[in-house]
Design an enzyme around this catalytic site. Structure first.
Site, PDB file in Angstrom:
ATOM      1  N   SER B 167       0.831  -1.075   0.052  1.00 42.31           N
ATOM      2  CA  SER B 167       0.077   0.037   0.087  1.00 42.31           C
ATOM      3  C   SER B 167       0.845   1.330  -0.080  1.00 42.31           C
ATOM      4  O   SER B 167       1.775   1.344  -0.793  1.00 42.31           O
ATOM      5  CB  SER B 167      -0.969  -0.188   1.283  1.00 42.31           C
ATOM      6  OG  SER B 167      -1.845   0.902   1.126  1.00 42.31           O
ATOM      7  N   ARG B 237     -11.727   6.463  10.083  1.00 39.47           N
ATOM      8  CA  ARG B 237     -11.404   5.216  10.113  1.00 39.47           C
ATOM      9  C   ARG B 237     -12.450   3.994   9.683  1.00 39.47           C
ATOM     10  O   ARG B 237     -12.322   3.133   9.059  1.00 39.47           O
ATOM     11  CB  ARG B 237     -11.006   4.671  11.965  1.00 39.47           C
ATOM     12  CG  ARG B 237     -10.534   3.101  11.765  1.00 39.47           C
ATOM     13  CD  ARG B 237      -9.283   3.089  10.708  1.00 39.47           C
ATOM     14  NE  ARG B 237      -8.747   1.592  11.204  1.00 39.47           N
ATOM     15  CZ  ARG B 237      -7.612   1.171  10.675  1.00 39.47           C
ATOM     16  NH1 ARG B 237      -7.130   1.916   9.750  1.00 39.47           N
ATOM     17  NH2 ARG B 237      -7.291  -0.103  10.851  1.00 39.47           N
ATOM     18  N   ASP B 332      -9.295  -6.182  -4.325  1.00 40.61           N
ATOM     19  CA  ASP B 332      -8.705  -4.948  -3.708  1.00 40.61           C
ATOM     20  C   ASP B 332      -9.267  -3.794  -4.633  1.00 40.61           C
ATOM     21  O   ASP B 332      -8.850  -3.715  -5.636  1.00 40.61           O
ATOM     22  CB  ASP B 332      -7.212  -5.125  -3.607  1.00 40.61           C
ATOM     23  CG  ASP B 332      -6.578  -3.552  -3.010  1.00 40.61           C
ATOM     24  OD1 ASP B 332      -7.381  -2.836  -2.771  1.00 40.61           O
ATOM     25  OD2 ASP B 332      -5.459  -3.846  -2.930  1.00 40.61           O
ATOM     26  N   HIS B 365      -8.293  -5.238   0.024  1.00 39.76           N
ATOM     27  CA  HIS B 365      -6.871  -4.362   0.242  1.00 39.76           C
ATOM     28  C   HIS B 365      -6.110  -5.201   1.144  1.00 39.76           C
ATOM     29  O   HIS B 365      -5.049  -5.381   1.122  1.00 39.76           O
ATOM     30  CB  HIS B 365      -7.077  -3.094   0.420  1.00 39.76           C
ATOM     31  CG  HIS B 365      -5.926  -2.265   0.604  1.00 39.76           C
ATOM     32  ND1 HIS B 365      -4.900  -2.171  -0.705  1.00 39.76           N
ATOM     33  CD2 HIS B 365      -5.207  -1.404   1.309  1.00 39.76           C
ATOM     34  CE1 HIS B 365      -3.769  -1.508  -0.221  1.00 39.76           C
ATOM     35  NE2 HIS B 365      -4.107  -0.998   1.005  1.00 39.76           N
TER      36      HIS B 365
END
Lengths: 203, 391
Positions: B167, B237, B332, B365
């Site tokens: 990432s 979040r 992802d 992901h």
């Protein structure tokens, strides 16, 4: 499906230090040998995970890419030679794949099983059933080989598309280019190996 | 983008044999000034690191692990026998694991601007004696790579065997290959991208707006007032977390499972997924700094190494000499396989060595943090090559 025999012949046709793209490269043996012996650079495209790992182990550049998605991510003329061994017959549109190979590469090398081989003919004539052999071990319903052609069929396609044949070789089971295979290639050759370029292009 | 594992996962009584075991973080202070992309200069800074394995005599077996958005230096092993879960990439780092600590000297750090011990918004600003807060400069992936190069100098590592990251961590590995081509032999870039898409930036903006619109944010000076923007950071979040999972994995884990037997007909928690997301948001907001979150998302947004090269990634990679390994995951959608393919295509156009895996995985992901056999085997095979190059 590839064994050492056809790879030995292909190796001779690839120029030293050239840039090669190997479609459906399998375990990467050909690229590995070309790298070692001819300082060739390039990539193999493969989707089988075991083959990909075998390539990684050998230190061969392998890129996971499904050929049915095409070669649109490669620029025209970006490779010297594009190779595809024993995979043409599993493509959905073999003629378009060939076209793409000769767009991306200045030359291409393809190998495929010759459906005009005498054993296939005898098998079909005598049994009335689809041939099953060492190179075509599948039954008709589960075979990945969906586009069979004969040596002569392929020659006809090359003429139609204006492809120039730089080298051709037909080999029998033991990859010998025997006398019979030379005289009656469509009858005696089990595997056909073609080295092509565009007729008006550089060779 | 590290997920919080289930809270009930307990530390084993005996440390597993394939763990790096008990580890201790170390703080390193750098006296040299660091000029940042934004124009500001940090006179000195601290980096918090952990190391696993032994540096060999020729200093050729060092691996740098770059972390993602919410990661840090604690990548493997345990800080104590009481620690509930190991470091964030323990699946991958340890004796006999793909990043094999019997063969490699592994360095993991908390990036500049982080909130786990490296100099960042929660550190004291020497000019004011208070926490930097919003005055901490916006740092970029390039700045991180510069600071990591100073760390390499400090550790006596002239050339990394590999720089590895998933990432946002993968972006650092990519930047390394461009900025310091001679200082790494391999770049391992997992579930990453050469630049964010508009959709990626949009998600980051939602996260930032959630934080900045929290009443407790106080223009970023919440620490001075002894508070934190709990709601905003939690909300950020929650949004982020959704993008790290796939529809499939959420469906498999939660489906439409209810929290109670009957519908509440109000706006409290009815579904398990709501409960899960709220828990994730709340626990994250207690352990992560909001200003750091803003900074990390900005670093993601700004990353675009091709920009200096006329938007040509092949040109940007023209001077790279490292060999590359990339992997992406089918479900992802935060950093989809297409984003990885862009890098792979650019590398092939630039005639660089590259190996690429596109792993069929339902986890979205977050798959890059998980032990998915095909991915683990492929990475292990590649790291084996990296190890062979160390001799």
């Amino acid at each position: 499906m590839t064994t050492r025999g056809d790879l030995d012949i292909i190796r001779k046709w690839v120029a030293p230090t050239s840039r090669v793209l190997d479609l459906a490269c399998g375990d990467g043996q050909l690229l590995y040998e070309l790298q070692k012996e001819k300082q060739v650079t390039g990539y193999g495209l493969e989707i089988n995970s075991q083959d990909i790992e075998a390539c990684i182990d050998k230190g061969v550049n392998v890129v996971e890419q499904n050929l049915d998605r095409g070669l649109g991510n490669f620029k025209t003329g970006s490779f010297d030679t594009v190779i595809m061994t024993q995979a043409l017959q599993v493509m959905h549109f073999p003629h378009l794949v060939l076209e793409e190979m000769l767009r991306v590469g200045r030359q291409c090398i393809v190998t495929f099983p010759n459906f005009g081989h005498w054993r296939c003919r005898v098998h079909l004539a005598a049994n009335g059933r689809m041939p099953v052999s060492k190179y075509m071990p599948y039954t008709w319903y589960d075979t990945p080989n969906i586009h069979f052609c004969t040596f002569r069929d392929f020659e006809a396609l090359c003429r139609e598309k204006n492809y120039r044949v730089l080298n051709r070789m037909v080999v029998d089971q033991s990859y010998q280019n025997g006398v019979f295979a030379n005289v009656w290639p469509n009858l005696m050759g089990e595997v056909a190996i073609y080295h092509l370029t565009m007729a008006e292009g550089e060779s | 983008m590290v997920t919080n594992k289930k809270p009930d996962k307990a530390m084993p009584e005996v440390i597993p044999s394939d763990s790096v075991g008990l580890v201790e973080p170390k703080a390193i202070w750098f006296d040299q000034p660091l000029a940042l992309n934004c124009g500001e200069v940090l006179d000195g800074f601290q980096l918090m690191i952990e190391t696993y394995g032994q540096l060999n005599e020729s200093h050729s077996n060092a691996i740098l692990i770059c972390h993602a958005l919410s990661g840090h230096h604690h990548a493997a092993g345990y800080h104590s026998m009481e620690e509930r879960k190991p470091g964030w990439w323990d699946n991958c780092i340890g004796p006999g694991k793909p990043i094999d600590t019997n063969r490699f000297f592994v360095v993991a750090l908390n990036n500049l601007g982080g909130c786990h011990g490296s100099t960042g918004p929660t550190s004291e600003n020497p000019k004011t004696g208070k926490a930097y807060g919003p005055d901490f400069p916006v740092v970029t992936v390039s700045d991180w790579v510069s600071s990591q190069a100073m760390l390499a100098d400090y550790l006596g590592i002239g050339q990394w065997a590999a720089v590895v990251g998933g990432s946002l961590g993968g972006m650092q590995a990519l930047q390394w290959s461009i900025t310091y081509p001679e200082r790494l032999r391999h770049a391992v870039i997992i579930a990453s991208a050469a630049r964010l898409s508009a959709q990626n930036i949009a998600f980051n903006e939602v996260a930032r707006q959630a934080i900045m619109s929290d009443e407790q944010f106080l223009n970023g000076r919440y620490l001075e007032e002894n508070t934190i923007p709990r709601k905003g950071l939690g909300l950020a979040r929650m949004v982020g977390h959704i993008t790290y999972l796939s529809d499939d994995s959420m469906g498999a884990k939660f489906g439409r499972e209810m929290k109670n037997d009957s519908l509440s007909y109000d706006y409290n928690v009815d579904f398990q997924i709501e409960s899960y997301l709220r828990y994730q948001g709340e626990s994250f907001s207690e352990m992560f700094d909001a200003n750091t979150y803003l900074l990390m998302t900005r670093a993601l947004d700004y990353f675009d190494p091709a920009a200096e090269f006329g938007d040509s990634l092949p040109k940007a990679l023209g001077n790279a000499t490292a060999k590359f390994f990339l992997a992406s995951f089918s479900t992802d959608w935060r950093f989809s396989p297409e984003r990885s393919r862009e890098i792979v295509d650019a590398l092939m156009e630039a005639d660089r060595c590259v190996t690429y895996l596109e792993v069929d995985a339902p986890q979205g992901h977050d798959a890059f943090l998980m032990d998915i056999p095909r991915y683990t085997r492929g990475l292990a095979a590649y790291m084996n090559r990296v190890a062979e190059d160390c001799q």
